[in-house]
Design a protein around this motif. Structure first.
Motif, PDB file in Angstrom:
ATOM      1  N   GLY A  20      11.731  13.204  -9.912  1.00  0.00           N
ATOM      2  CA  GLY A  20      12.333  12.185  -8.910  1.00  0.00           C
ATOM      3  C   GLY A  20      12.793  12.780  -7.892  1.00  0.00           C
ATOM      4  N   THR A  21      12.692  13.491  -7.432  1.00  0.00           N
ATOM      5  CA  THR A  21      12.696  14.660  -6.146  1.00  0.00           C
ATOM      6  C   THR A  21      12.579  14.030  -4.948  1.00  0.00           C
ATOM      7  OG1 THR A  21      12.069  16.513  -6.239  1.00  0.00           O
ATOM      8  CG2 THR A  21      13.809  16.273  -6.480  1.00  0.00           C
ATOM      9  N   PHE A  22      13.147  12.658  -3.963  1.00  0.00           N
ATOM     10  CA  PHE A  22      12.872  12.062  -3.436  1.00  0.00           C
ATOM     11  C   PHE A  22      12.565  12.767  -2.056  1.00  0.00           C
ATOM     12  CE2 PHE A  22      12.561   9.146   0.100  1.00  0.00           C
ATOM     13  CZ  PHE A  22      11.743   8.511  -0.015  1.00  0.00           C
ATOM     14  N   SER A  23      11.784  12.788  -0.770  1.00  0.00           N
ATOM     15  CA  SER A  23      11.039  12.944   0.372  1.00  0.00           C
ATOM     16  C   SER A  23      10.318  12.633   1.107  1.00  0.00           C
ATOM     17  CB  SER A  23      10.505  14.831   0.164  1.00  0.00           C
ATOM     18  OG  SER A  23       9.034  14.847  -0.231  1.00  0.00           O
ATOM     19  N   MET A  24      10.433  12.306   2.443  1.00  0.00           N
ATOM     20  CA  MET A  24       9.458  11.990   3.013  1.00  0.00           C
ATOM     21  C   MET A  24       8.142  12.206   3.204  1.00  0.00           C
ATOM     22  SD  MET A  24      10.960   9.002   4.895  1.00  0.00           S
ATOM     23  CE  MET A  24       9.720   8.107   5.939  1.00  0.00           C
ATOM     24  N   ALA A  25       8.023  13.747   2.672  1.00  0.00           N
ATOM     25  CA  ALA A  25       6.160  14.155   2.714  1.00  0.00           C
ATOM     26  C   ALA A  25       5.613  13.551   1.896  1.00  0.00           C
ATOM     27  CB  ALA A  25       6.653  15.803   2.368  1.00  0.00           C
ATOM     28  N   ALA A  26       6.256  13.527   0.080  1.00  0.00           N
ATOM     29  CA  ALA A  26       6.115  13.052  -0.844  1.00  0.00           C
ATOM     30  C   ALA A  26       5.976  10.833  -0.562  1.00  0.00           C
ATOM     31  CB  ALA A  26       7.126  13.321  -1.549  1.00  0.00           C
ATOM     32  N   LEU A  27       6.552  10.195   0.016  1.00  0.00           N
ATOM     33  CA  LEU A  27       6.525   8.498   0.810  1.00  0.00           C
ATOM     34  C   LEU A  27       5.307   8.890   1.432  1.00  0.00           C
ATOM     35  CD1 LEU A  27       7.392   6.385   0.323  1.00  0.00           C
ATOM     36  CD2 LEU A  27       8.397   6.523   1.775  1.00  0.00           C
ATOM     37  N   TRP A  28       4.633   9.360   2.167  1.00  0.00           N
ATOM     38  CA  TRP A  28       3.577   9.648   3.006  1.00  0.00           C
ATOM     39  C   TRP A  28       2.268  10.007   2.696  1.00  0.00           C
ATOM     40  CZ3 TRP A  28       3.386   6.511   7.228  1.00  0.00           C
ATOM     41  CH2 TRP A  28       5.011   5.823   7.992  1.00  0.00           C
ATOM     42  N   ARG A  29       2.546  11.058   1.721  1.00  0.00           N
ATOM     43  CA  ARG A  29       1.214  11.859   1.417  1.00  0.00           C
ATOM     44  C   ARG A  29       0.740  10.850   0.181  1.00  0.00           C
ATOM     45  NH1 ARG A  29       2.696  18.147   1.602  1.00  0.00           N
ATOM     46  NH2 ARG A  29       2.882  17.914   4.029  1.00  0.00           N
ATOM     47  N   SER A  30       1.995  10.503  -0.408  1.00  0.00           N
ATOM     48  CA  SER A  30       1.787   8.927  -1.089  1.00  0.00           C
ATOM     49  C   SER A  30       0.765   8.118  -1.066  1.00  0.00           C
ATOM     50  CB  SER A  30       2.759   8.482  -1.980  1.00  0.00           C
ATOM     51  OG  SER A  30       3.243   9.369  -2.978  1.00  0.00           O
ATOM     52  N   ALA A  31       1.028   7.199  -0.009  1.00  0.00           N
ATOM     53  CA  ALA A  31       0.684   6.497   0.851  1.00  0.00           C
ATOM     54  C   ALA A  31      -0.631   6.560   1.935  1.00  0.00           C
ATOM     55  CB  ALA A  31       1.819   6.055   2.147  1.00  0.00           C
ATOM     56  N   LEU A  32      -1.269   8.460   1.838  1.00  0.00           N
ATOM     57  CA  LEU A  32      -2.672   8.910   2.369  1.00  0.00           C
ATOM     58  C   LEU A  32      -3.338   8.547   1.304  1.00  0.00           C
ATOM     59  CD1 LEU A  32      -3.796   9.608   4.870  1.00  0.00           C
ATOM     60  CD2 LEU A  32      -3.884  12.372   3.476  1.00  0.00           C
ATOM     61  N   VAL A  33      -2.660   9.143   0.147  1.00  0.00           N
ATOM     62  CA  VAL A  33      -3.575   8.630  -1.439  1.00  0.00           C
ATOM     63  C   VAL A  33      -3.991   7.326  -1.827  1.00  0.00           C
ATOM     64  CG1 VAL A  33      -3.534   9.299  -4.161  1.00  0.00           C
ATOM     65  CG2 VAL A  33      -2.753  10.866  -1.637  1.00  0.00           C
ATOM     66  N   ILE A  34      -2.600   6.095  -1.390  1.00  0.00           N
ATOM     67  CA  ILE A  34      -3.246   4.864  -1.936  1.00  0.00           C
ATOM     68  C   ILE A  34      -4.406   4.471  -0.613  1.00  0.00           C
ATOM     69  CG2 ILE A  34      -1.926   3.075  -2.116  1.00  0.00           C
ATOM     70  CD1 ILE A  34       0.205   4.038  -3.157  1.00  0.00           C
TER      71      ILE A  34
END
Length: 172
Positions: A138-152
């Motif tokens: 549950g640790t939110f970060s912008m890196a995780a958000l952008w990498r999730s967006a890349l995977v999607i």
């Protein structure tokens, strides 16, 4: 102009000859260019660089992923060549089916190439660590958000082209 005739001898289509292009070079000119490149490489490139560059051709040093990726790419390019060769004989549904196959193959190859580069550079776990931390801890970060967006963003064309290509078999 070359004429294509049917079995009765009637002219069906005229095709222009390939002919000599404006920038078409002769064989001797290509040998001259290659010789100049080799002379310049011999004069200005260090020996250590040349020896390290030739290590690329030693297949004993290649990782196992190359032996998976190269045959897949060769099989895909062979199928694309067969599609290109017979393109004029396809009807509308076969064209759509072939376009979805090509899109699916390119998407799969780009995803596999990206994963291969991550594996080769040793960054595979580092790349996905923020994403796994976001979903597991549950640790939110912008890196995780952008990498999730890349995977999607990579999965959307994969699912679309794959679904359309596979469902195209049931249309027949």
């Amino acid at each position: 102009m070359r004429e294509i005739r049917n079995l009765k001898g009637e002219v069906v289509k005229t095709v222009p000859d390939g002919g000599e292009g404006r920038f078409r070079l002769s064989v001797s000119t290509w040998f001259l260019i290659l010789g100049l490149v080799l002379i310049n490489a011999g004069l200005f490139v260090k020996v250590d660089f040349v020896l390290s560059a030739f290590k690329i051709f030693d297949i004993r040093l290649w990782p196992w992923e190359v032996f998976v990726l190269v045959p897949l790419l060769a099989a895909f390019l062979y199928q694309c060549a067969r599609i290109y060769k017979n393109w004029e004989y396809y009807d509308e549904t076969e064209e759509r089916h072939a376009k979805h196959f090509i899109g699916f193959g390119i998407t799969v190859f780009v995803i596999l190439l990206f994963v291969f580069i991550l594996l080769m550079s040793g960054r595979f776990s580092l790349f996905f660590r923020p994403v796994t931390n976001m979903f597991s801890r549950g640790t939110f970060s912008m890196a995780a958000l952008w990498r999730s967006a890349l995977v999607i963003a990579a999965l959307v064309p994969l699912i679309h082209f794959g679904k359309e290509w596979i469902c195209g078999f049931w249309d027949e």
